[in-house]
Design a protein around this motif. Structure first.
Motif, mmCIF file in Angstrom:
data_model
loop_
_atom_site.group_PDB
_atom_site.id
_atom_site.type_symbol
_atom_site.label_atom_id
_atom_site.label_comp_id
_atom_site.label_asym_id
_atom_site.label_seq_id
_atom_site.Cartn_x
_atom_site.Cartn_y
_atom_site.Cartn_z
ATOM 1 N N GLY A 188 0.816 -1.208 0.000
ATOM 2 C CA GLY A 188 0.000 0.000 0.000
ATOM 3 C C GLY A 188 0.849 1.257 0.000
ATOM 4 O O GLY A 188 0.537 2.235 -0.673
ATOM 5 N N GLU A 189 1.944 1.242 0.758
ATOM 6 C CA GLU A 189 2.856 2.388 0.766
ATOM 7 C C GLU A 189 3.499 2.587 -0.600
ATOM 8 O O GLU A 189 3.670 3.713 -1.056
ATOM 9 C CB GLU A 189 3.928 2.162 1.830
ATOM 10 C CG GLU A 189 4.890 3.323 2.001
ATOM 11 C CD GLU A 189 5.966 3.037 3.030
ATOM 12 O OE1 GLU A 189 6.899 3.854 3.138
ATOM 13 O OE2 GLU A 189 5.871 1.996 3.704
ATOM 14 N N GLY A 190 3.836 1.475 -1.258
ATOM 15 C CA GLY A 190 4.413 1.583 -2.594
ATOM 16 C C GLY A 190 3.446 2.194 -3.587
ATOM 17 O O GLY A 190 3.833 3.027 -4.419
ATOM 18 N N VAL A 191 2.155 1.808 -3.496
ATOM 19 C CA VAL A 191 1.158 2.374 -4.404
ATOM 20 C C VAL A 191 1.023 3.883 -4.186
ATOM 21 O O VAL A 191 1.028 4.672 -5.132
ATOM 22 C CB VAL A 191 -0.195 1.672 -4.217
ATOM 23 C CG1 VAL A 191 -1.293 2.395 -4.997
ATOM 24 C CG2 VAL A 191 -0.106 0.225 -4.680
ATOM 25 N N LEU A 192 0.936 4.299 -2.928
ATOM 26 C CA LEU A 192 0.774 5.724 -2.647
ATOM 27 C C LEU A 192 2.012 6.523 -3.044
ATOM 28 O O LEU A 192 1.907 7.630 -3.570
ATOM 29 C CB LEU A 192 0.464 5.922 -1.169
ATOM 30 C CG LEU A 192 -0.920 5.438 -0.728
ATOM 31 C CD1 LEU A 192 -1.104 5.664 0.763
ATOM 32 C CD2 LEU A 192 -2.013 6.152 -1.499
ATOM 33 N N ASN A 193 3.213 5.974 -2.792
ATOM 34 C CA ASN A 193 4.434 6.671 -3.210
ATOM 35 C C ASN A 193 4.502 6.787 -4.732
ATOM 36 O O ASN A 193 4.937 7.813 -5.281
ATOM 37 C CB ASN A 193 5.667 5.954 -2.680
ATOM 38 C CG ASN A 193 5.893 6.209 -1.211
ATOM 39 O OD1 ASN A 193 5.363 7.158 -0.647
ATOM 40 N ND2 ASN A 193 6.668 5.365 -0.566
ATOM 41 N N GLY A 194 4.084 5.735 -5.423
ATOM 42 C CA GLY A 194 4.062 5.795 -6.880
ATOM 43 C C GLY A 194 3.082 6.832 -7.393
ATOM 44 O O GLY A 194 3.370 7.568 -8.348
ATOM 45 N N LEU A 195 1.911 6.920 -6.743
ATOM 46 C CA LEU A 195 0.933 7.922 -7.162
ATOM 47 C C LEU A 195 1.423 9.338 -6.888
ATOM 48 O O LEU A 195 1.191 10.253 -7.685
ATOM 49 C CB LEU A 195 -0.391 7.679 -6.435
ATOM 50 C CG LEU A 195 -1.162 6.432 -6.870
ATOM 51 C CD1 LEU A 195 -2.379 6.227 -5.982
ATOM 52 C CD2 LEU A 195 -1.581 6.527 -8.324
ATOM 53 N N MET A 196 2.097 9.537 -5.764
ATOM 54 C CA MET A 196 2.632 10.869 -5.484
ATOM 55 C C MET A 196 3.751 11.228 -6.452
ATOM 56 O O MET A 196 3.896 12.392 -6.838
ATOM 57 C CB MET A 196 3.132 10.933 -4.038
ATOM 58 C CG MET A 196 2.030 10.963 -3.003
ATOM 59 S SD MET A 196 0.839 12.298 -3.301
ATOM 60 C CE MET A 196 1.890 13.737 -3.212
ATOM 61 N N THR A 197 4.540 10.247 -6.866
ATOM 62 C CA THR A 197 5.556 10.511 -7.893
ATOM 63 C C THR A 197 4.895 10.918 -9.203
ATOM 64 O O THR A 197 5.347 11.850 -9.881
ATOM 65 C CB THR A 197 6.423 9.261 -8.100
ATOM 66 O OG1 THR A 197 7.055 8.903 -6.874
ATOM 67 C CG2 THR A 197 7.488 9.510 -9.159
ATOM 68 N N ALA A 198 3.804 10.227 -9.552
ATOM 69 C CA ALA A 198 3.071 10.600 -10.762
ATOM 70 C C ALA A 198 2.482 11.994 -10.640
ATOM 71 O O ALA A 198 2.494 12.778 -11.595
ATOM 72 C CB ALA A 198 1.965 9.573 -11.024
#
Length: 331
Positions: A279-289
Motif C-alpha cells: 500500500g505504501e508503494g502504491v501511494l508513493n508511486g501515485l505521489m511521484t506521478a
C-alpha cells in the motif's frame, strides 16, 4: 461624402497585383480584453537575503583568489616550474568555471524562454491576439528547430504563416503538431518512474531507502521532462524548476483530492486491506506521478489548449489496478 459599398472580383487586376491588403480587425482583441483585470505588481521589499548571499560569495571568491595567488608565489620561490604548473592549473580551473557558468546561464535563459512562451500564449488566448499567436508559433518552431522528429510539424506550421487563422486555432495546431508527441513521451516517463518508485518501496527493507529512492526518482523525472520539452537545466536551473513544480503542487493540491482516481485509492483503504509495504508503494508511486504532472505544467512551453490535460489515471492507473487485484480476495 461617404463612400458607397462596391463589389469586386478576387481575380481582378487590382486585387491580383496586391493593391488590396487584408488585415486582421482588432475588434476581437478589444472586445475580448474588455473587462480583463490587469494585475498590479506587488511592491517587493529589499532583497536582504540576496544581498547577504552575494556579499558573502564575493568575499569568499576574493579570499580564494588571494589564497591561490599566494600559493603560486610560494611555489615560484620553491621552484619556478612548480609555479608555472600551478598557474596552468589555475587557468584550466578558471576556464572550466567559466564553461560551467555559461552552461548554467544558458539553461536558465532557455527555461525563462519557455516560461515566456507559456505566459504569452495565455495572454494571446485571453484577448484573441492573432499577431501574438503567430509570433508564439514562430518561437515554438525555433525552439524545436533542431529536432528531427518535429520536422513535419515545423513544415506544416510554416505553411500556415500566411493563413488567416484565429489565435486559439493557430496555437492549437502548434500544440497538436509539436507538443502532442512530446506529451506522449512525458506520460511514458512519468508512468515508468511511478512504477519504479512503487516497486522499490514495496521491496525495500528500510524507510531510508524509500526516501532516498523517491528523491532520486523525482530528480531524474524532472530532468527527463525538462529535456523532453526543450529545457536543458543545470544545477541552478534544476533548482528553479523544482521550486516551480512544488509551488504548482501547493496550488493544485499535493494529494490531488479532486482527482477521482486518488479518491478511489483513499476510499478503498488499500494500505489497510493489503500489506502495508504494498500500500505504501502504491501511494508513493501515485505521489511521484502527481509530481510528474506538476513538472509537465512548468516545463511545457504551451498550456493545454485542445489536448486533454493528463491526469493521474493516464500515467499511474496500472498501479491502482494492481493494488485492487492484490486486495481482492481470491475465491
Amino acid at each position: 461624402m461617404t463612400r458607397r459599398p462596391r463589389a469586386f472580383r478576387l481575380d481582378a487586376p487590382d486585387v491580383a497585383s496586391g493593391s488590396i491588403e487584408v488585415v486582421d480587425e482588432p475588434f476581437d482583441a478589444i472586445e475580448a480584453a474588455d473587462g480583463v483585470v490587469v494585475p498590479m505588481g506587488e511592491k517587493r521589499r529589499a532583497p536582504w537575503v540576496g544581498i547577504l548571499v552575494s556579499a558573502l560569495s564575493g568575499l569568499l571568491m576574493l579570499g580564494l583568489g588571494l589564497g591561490i595567488e599566494k600559493l603560486i608565489a610560494d611555489l615560484y620561490v620553491i621552484a619556478p616550474w612548480l609555479g608555472w604548473v600551478a598557474l596552468g592549473l589555475t587557468l584550466l580551473a578558471a576556464l572550466a568555471f567559466l564553461a560551467i557558468v555559461g552552461r548554467e546561464a544558458a539553461g536558465i535563459w532557455r527555461e525563462k524562454k519557455i516560461e515566456r512562451l507559456r505566459e504569452a500564449a495565455l495572454d494571446a488566448l485571453s484577448v484573441k491576439d492573432h499577431q501574438a499567436a503567430k509570433t508564439i508559433v514562430a518561437d515554438l518552431v525555433a525552439l524545436y528547430d533542431t529536432r528531427a522528429s518535429a520536422a513535419q510539424g515545423r513544415a506544416r506550421l510554416r505553411n500556415l504563416d500566411d493563413e488567416i487563422i484565429d489565435a486559439d486555432d493557430r496555437l492549437a495546431i502548434a500544440e497538436r503538431e509539436l507538443l502532442s508527441p512530446l506529451d506522449a513521451q512525458a506520460k511514458r516517463a512519468i508512468a515508468a518512474a511511478a512504477k519504479q518508485v512503487s516497486l522499490v518501496t514495496a521491496v525495500s527493507p528500510r524507510a531510508i531507502v524509500d526516501v532516498a529512492f523517491v528523491i532520486f526518482a523525482a530528480v531524474r523525472l524532472l530532468r527527463t521532462l525538462a529535456r523532453i520539452y526543450g529545457g536543458r537545466p543545470g544545477l541552478f536551473g534544476f533548482l528553479r524548476l523544482a521550486k516551480a513544480a512544488f509551488n504548482h503542487l501547493a496550488v493544485t493540491g499535493g494529494m490531488a483530492v479532486g482527482d477521482s482516481l486518488m479518491q478511489q485509492v483513499l476510499g478503498l483503504g488499500l494500505a489497510a486491506r493489503i500489506s502495508a509495504k504494498l500500500g505504501e508503494g502504491v501511494l508513493n508511486g501515485l505521489m511521484t506521478a502527481r509530481f510528474g504532472l506538476a513538472a509537465i505544467a512548468v516545463c511545457r512551453p504551451l498550456p493545454f489548449i485542445r489536448e486533454d490535460t493528463p491526469r493521474i489515471g493516464d500515467v499511474a492507473g496500472e498501479l491502482v489496478s494492481r493494488a485492487e487485484a492484490a486486495a481482492t480476495p481470491q475465491g
